[in-house]
Write a protein that holds these residues in place. Structure first.
Motif, PDB file in Angstrom:
ATOM      1  N   PHE A 268      14.381  -1.297   9.646  1.00 44.92           N
ATOM      2  CA  PHE A 268      13.297  -1.188  10.223  1.00 44.92           C
ATOM      3  C   PHE A 268      12.611  -2.486   9.807  1.00 44.92           C
ATOM      4  CE2 PHE A 268      12.895   3.468  11.108  1.00 44.92           C
ATOM      5  CZ  PHE A 268      13.317   3.378  12.274  1.00 44.92           C
ATOM      6  N   ARG A 269      13.113  -3.192   8.771  1.00 46.35           N
ATOM      7  CA  ARG A 269      12.307  -4.265   8.053  1.00 46.35           C
ATOM      8  C   ARG A 269      11.135  -4.018   7.439  1.00 46.35           C
ATOM      9  NH1 ARG A 269      17.137  -5.158   8.661  1.00 46.35           N
ATOM     10  NH2 ARG A 269      17.900  -7.161   9.483  1.00 46.35           N
ATOM     11  N   ALA A 270      11.035  -2.665   6.994  1.00 43.45           N
ATOM     12  CA  ALA A 270       9.564  -2.254   6.322  1.00 43.45           C
ATOM     13  C   ALA A 270       9.675  -2.450   4.736  1.00 43.45           C
ATOM     14  CB  ALA A 270       9.524  -0.674   6.542  1.00 43.45           C
ATOM     15  N   PHE A 271       8.541  -2.438   4.319  1.00 41.85           N
ATOM     16  CA  PHE A 271       8.420  -2.479   2.756  1.00 41.85           C
ATOM     17  C   PHE A 271       8.555  -1.253   2.217  1.00 41.85           C
ATOM     18  CE2 PHE A 271       6.697  -6.428   4.555  1.00 41.85           C
ATOM     19  CZ  PHE A 271       7.444  -7.431   3.703  1.00 41.85           C
ATOM     20  N   VAL A 272       9.318  -0.873   1.132  1.00 39.94           N
ATOM     21  CA  VAL A 272       9.359   0.265   0.366  1.00 39.94           C
ATOM     22  C   VAL A 272       8.621   0.333  -0.644  1.00 39.94           C
ATOM     23  CG1 VAL A 272      10.931   2.323  -0.126  1.00 39.94           C
ATOM     24  CG2 VAL A 272      11.569   1.036   1.838  1.00 39.94           C
ATOM     25  N   ALA A 273       7.868   1.581  -1.001  1.00 36.69           N
ATOM     26  CA  ALA A 273       7.371   1.486  -2.637  1.00 36.69           C
ATOM     27  C   ALA A 273       8.278   1.860  -3.311  1.00 36.69           C
ATOM     28  CB  ALA A 273       6.291   2.641  -2.366  1.00 36.69           C
ATOM     29  N   PRO A 274       8.365   1.284  -4.634  1.00 38.06           N
ATOM     30  CA  PRO A 274       9.204   1.495  -5.596  1.00 38.06           C
ATOM     31  C   PRO A 274       9.499   2.815  -6.079  1.00 38.06           C
ATOM     32  CG  PRO A 274       7.704  -0.394  -6.502  1.00 38.06           C
ATOM     33  CD  PRO A 274       7.084   0.127  -4.974  1.00 38.06           C
ATOM     34  N   SER A 275       8.273   3.530  -6.280  1.00 38.75           N
ATOM     35  CA  SER A 275       8.424   5.024  -6.556  1.00 38.75           C
ATOM     36  C   SER A 275       8.354   5.843  -5.392  1.00 38.75           C
ATOM     37  CB  SER A 275       7.501   5.059  -7.765  1.00 38.75           C
ATOM     38  OG  SER A 275       6.158   5.112  -7.039  1.00 38.75           O
ATOM     39  N   TYR A 276       8.744   6.880  -5.644  1.00 36.98           N
ATOM     40  CA  TYR A 276       8.903   8.215  -4.562  1.00 36.98           C
ATOM     41  C   TYR A 276       8.341   9.314  -5.366  1.00 36.98           C
ATOM     42  CZ  TYR A 276      13.757   8.220  -5.960  1.00 36.98           C
ATOM     43  OH  TYR A 276      14.874   8.371  -6.714  1.00 36.98           O
ATOM     44  N   VAL A 277       8.056  10.473  -4.536  1.00 38.74           N
ATOM     45  CA  VAL A 277       7.824  11.766  -5.392  1.00 38.74           C
ATOM     46  C   VAL A 277       8.941  12.735  -4.733  1.00 38.74           C
ATOM     47  CG1 VAL A 277       6.317  13.606  -5.651  1.00 38.74           C
ATOM     48  CG2 VAL A 277       5.393  11.252  -5.386  1.00 38.74           C
ATOM     49  N   TYR A 278       9.685  13.220  -5.698  1.00 40.07           N
ATOM     50  CA  TYR A 278      10.493  14.282  -5.076  1.00 40.07           C
ATOM     51  C   TYR A 278      10.164  15.658  -5.860  1.00 40.07           C
ATOM     52  CZ  TYR A 278      14.674  17.151  -4.660  1.00 40.07           C
ATOM     53  OH  TYR A 278      15.381  18.247  -4.334  1.00 40.07           O
ATOM     54  N   THR A 279      10.131  16.875  -5.160  1.00 37.81           N
ATOM     55  CA  THR A 279       9.699  18.151  -5.930  1.00 37.81           C
ATOM     56  C   THR A 279      10.756  19.120  -5.345  1.00 37.81           C
ATOM     57  OG1 THR A 279       8.502  18.602  -3.891  1.00 37.81           O
ATOM     58  CG2 THR A 279       7.449  17.706  -5.690  1.00 37.81           C
ATOM     59  N   ASN A 280      11.093  20.060  -6.196  1.00 33.58           N
ATOM     60  CA  ASN A 280      11.552  21.354  -5.681  1.00 33.58           C
ATOM     61  C   ASN A 280      10.715  22.467  -6.114  1.00 33.58           C
ATOM     62  OD1 ASN A 280      12.149  22.107  -8.458  1.00 33.58           O
ATOM     63  ND2 ASN A 280      14.048  20.976  -8.674  1.00 33.58           N
ATOM     64  N   ARG A 281      11.423  23.668  -5.788  1.00 34.41           N
ATOM     65  CA  ARG A 281      10.528  24.899  -6.039  1.00 34.41           C
ATOM     66  C   ARG A 281       9.974  25.194  -7.279  1.00 34.41           C
ATOM     67  NH1 ARG A 281      15.669  26.936  -5.348  1.00 34.41           N
ATOM     68  NH2 ARG A 281      15.521  27.032  -3.103  1.00 34.41           N
ATOM     69  N   ASP A 282      10.516  24.511  -8.346  1.00 33.24           N
ATOM     70  CA  ASP A 282       9.915  24.801  -9.920  1.00 33.24           C
ATOM     71  C   ASP A 282       8.931  23.877 -10.040  1.00 33.24           C
ATOM     72  OD1 ASP A 282      12.407  26.041 -10.313  1.00 33.24           O
ATOM     73  OD2 ASP A 282      13.397  24.451 -11.399  1.00 33.24           O
ATOM     74  N   HIS A 283       8.572  22.963  -9.198  1.00 31.15           N
ATOM     75  CA  HIS A 283       7.265  22.259  -9.395  1.00 31.15           C
ATOM     76  C   HIS A 283       6.044  22.805  -8.620  1.00 31.15           C
ATOM     77  CE1 HIS A 283      10.343  18.896  -9.586  1.00 31.15           C
ATOM     78  NE2 HIS A 283       9.885  19.126 -10.648  1.00 31.15           N
ATOM     79  N   PHE A 284       6.297  24.055  -7.931  1.00 29.31           N
ATOM     80  CA  PHE A 284       5.043  24.783  -7.440  1.00 29.31           C
ATOM     81  C   PHE A 284       4.871  26.159  -8.045  1.00 29.31           C
ATOM     82  CE2 PHE A 284       6.889  21.739  -4.446  1.00 29.31           C
ATOM     83  CZ  PHE A 284       5.693  21.252  -3.503  1.00 29.31           C
ATOM     84  N   ASN A 285       3.569  26.440  -8.085  1.00 27.76           N
ATOM     85  CA  ASN A 285       3.234  27.951  -8.516  1.00 27.76           C
ATOM     86  C   ASN A 285       3.680  28.963  -7.439  1.00 27.76           C
ATOM     87  OD1 ASN A 285       0.882  28.131  -6.802  1.00 27.76           O
ATOM     88  ND2 ASN A 285      -0.524  27.495  -8.668  1.00 27.76           N
ATOM     89  N   GLU A 286       3.178  30.002  -7.462  1.00 30.30           N
ATOM     90  CA  GLU A 286       3.401  31.065  -6.638  1.00 30.30           C
ATOM     91  C   GLU A 286       2.527  31.198  -5.352  1.00 30.30           C
ATOM     92  OE1 GLU A 286       0.442  32.288  -9.625  1.00 30.30           O
ATOM     93  OE2 GLU A 286       2.717  32.070  -9.834  1.00 30.30           O
ATOM     94  N   ASN A 287       1.585  30.239  -5.363  1.00 28.52           N
ATOM     95  CA  ASN A 287       0.623  29.716  -4.323  1.00 28.52           C
ATOM     96  C   ASN A 287       0.827  28.643  -3.682  1.00 28.52           C
ATOM     97  OD1 ASN A 287      -1.095  32.124  -4.733  1.00 28.52           O
ATOM     98  ND2 ASN A 287      -2.139  31.201  -6.490  1.00 28.52           N
TER      99      ASN A 287
END
Length: 185
Positions: free
Chosen positions: A131-150
């Motif tokens: 798309f010729r877009a500019f991409v932020a160098p960092s990103y956020v990746y999560t999995n279920r371990d990063h969340f609590n029970e709520n």
């Protein structure tokens, strides 16, 4: 400037939670930025088939307009079977590539394993490149371990990366806007 956060799935909560968290950081730190959230669960979007965009359903036209009119993006996706879901791919297909050109994209993703972060590197970044877009160098990746029970993000490193991504997309967008304004003078 309008930042559009996109939750690119029609199932699950974590994708939207992370995208909203980035948007909340932007609202907290940068009150001059207009923020909008697009949750693909809220719309019945038709499959892209190459027709005139004006002939799609009202929901589809509304989503196309929301995406096309934004100045920059936080795009979130779950990872299913090692890839982005068809919902997000269909959204990309519906948008005229010129509507993404020279706009900033920041990415978030969530999946079942730690290795699924590679979907951002190997699929989302190349799509943004097309798309010729500019991409932020960092990103956020999560999995279920990063969340609590709520389903609240509990990992301090993830919260730091969310804040960092918010800063990066704002900095990039403001800098690019200033550069483009200077180049047209």
């Amino acid at each position: 400037m309008k930042l559009l956060g996109i939750s690119g799935t029609i199932i699950g909560a974590k994708t939207g939670i992370v995208v909203k968290k980035v948007l909340e950081e932007v609202e907290r730190k940068y009150p001059d930025i207009e923020v909008e959230f697009l949750d693909m669960m809220d719309y019945q979007v038709q499959f892209c088939d190459g027709r005139d965009p004006n002939t799609y359903s009202e929901d589809t036209k509304k989503v196309i307009e929301m995406v096309s009119s934004a100045d920059f993006y936080i795009i979130g996706t779950p990872v299913f079977q090692g890839s982005i879901p068809g919902v997000l791919k269909n959204l990309f297909d519906l948008i005229n590539p010129n509507d993404f050109r020279n706009k900033v994209m920041g990415f978030t993703a969530n999946g079942g394993t730690y290795q699924h972060y590679l979907v951002i590197e190997n699929q989302l970044k190349p799509i943004a490149g097309f798309f010729r877009a500019f991409v932020a160098p960092s990103y956020v990746y999560t999995n279920r371990d990063h969340f609590n029970e709520n389903n609240e993000i509990r990992d301090p490193d993830v919260l730091h990366r969310i804040s960092q991504l918010a800063d990066e997309v704002i900095h990039m967008q403001k800098t690019l806007k200033k550069e483009y304004a200077n180049s047209t003078e």
